[in-house]
Design an enzyme around this catalytic site. Structure first.
Site, PDB file in Angstrom:
ATOM      1  N   SER A  14       5.510  -6.580  -0.738  1.00 11.35           N
ATOM      2  CA  SER A  14       6.987  -6.734  -0.503  1.00 11.35           C
ATOM      3  C   SER A  14       7.147  -7.788   0.778  1.00 11.35           C
ATOM      4  CB  SER A  14       7.474  -5.371  -0.425  1.00 11.35           C
ATOM      5  OG  SER A  14       7.210  -4.727  -1.659  1.00 11.35           O
ATOM      6  N   ARG A  42      11.806  -4.402   7.795  1.00 13.42           N
ATOM      7  CA  ARG A  42      11.880  -3.327   7.247  1.00 13.42           C
ATOM      8  C   ARG A  42      13.058  -2.680   6.659  1.00 13.42           C
ATOM      9  NH1 ARG A  42       7.985   0.696   6.203  1.00 13.42           N
ATOM     10  NH2 ARG A  42       6.548  -0.647   7.137  1.00 13.42           N
ATOM     11  N   HIS A  45      13.179  -4.659   3.576  1.00 11.96           N
ATOM     12  CA  HIS A  45      12.601  -3.902   2.632  1.00 11.96           C
ATOM     13  C   HIS A  45      13.291  -2.922   1.816  1.00 11.96           C
ATOM     14  CE1 HIS A  45       9.160  -1.142   1.615  1.00 11.96           C
ATOM     15  NE2 HIS A  45       8.812  -2.297   0.975  1.00 11.96           N
TER      16      HIS A  45
END
Length: 210
Positions: A14, A42, A45
């Protein structure tokens, strides 16, 4: 059908995809530091939303102050149990820290009812009285963020990313004009998942820097 099943491999893939998309769609974009990159990626994500490249705001001393606090025994106060659940408390504990959420605390429930305020506000009122190094993490309640800004109390850092349409953007704008070390989400977007992702990104970074 073949597909990736190992959690770490899924996450790594990812992040590879996120990096590729940023290079393809925003070749001019530059991260301010490895930690800044880790936090923004993050959050992307977590949300699959690349708007975070532009709407995540950092005060000049936010990363330094927040990381310093997380390295020491400190208490993270969250506005929701969802943010509390999402933070890696096991890793936080290795630095001597802990995480608390008072939204369902009987003291908070009673105080909110007596004063005619939100439980999130009452939770902040109680948290600021405690003797601890404090980091506040808000993902859902603009009233909690507004309330914190009304208090004259030592705070080591704030992650202010309440989501919503009533007071969310305004509370975060007010945070950007405060003198607190802070990370904020500009505009309406945010959420408890985003708040937890920001904290976890810092914890993972600090773990790797040991």
């Amino acid at each position: 059908m073949q597909y990736i099943q190992q959690p770490q491999a899924i996450e790594a893939k990812s992040f590879d995809i996120i990096g590729e998309i940023i290079c393809e769609t925003r070749p001019e974009y530059r991260f301010a530091s490895p930690l800044h990159e880790a936090i923004v990626k993050r959050v992307i994500h977590t949300t699959a939303d690349f708007d975070w490249l532009d709407i995540l705001w950092f005060s000049d001393d936010a990363l330094e102050q927040l990381c310093a606090a997380l390295r020491r025994p400190s208490v993270i106060y969250t506005d929701t149990t969802m943010a509390l659940s999402g933070i890696n408390k096991t890793l936080l504990a290795t630095f001597g820290g802990e995480c608390r959420c008072y939204i369902s605390d009987p003291r908070v429930v009673a105080q909110a009812k007596a004063q005619g305020i939100t439980r999130s506000m009452a939770a902040v009122d109680i948290a600021v009285t405690e003797e601890s190094e404090k980091v506040f993490v808000f993902g859902n309640a603009p009233t909690a963020l507004f309330r914190l800004l009304e208090h004259d109390v030592a705070v080591s850092g704030v992650v202010g990313v309440p989501v919503g349409f009533v007071g969310a953007a305004e509370s975060k704008e007010a945070l950007t004009h405060s003198n607190l070390p802070a990370i904020a989400a500009l505009g309406r977007k945010g959420g408890s998942n985003v708040a937890a992702a920001i904290v976890n990104a810092m914890l993972y970074y600090l773990q790797g820097a040991r």
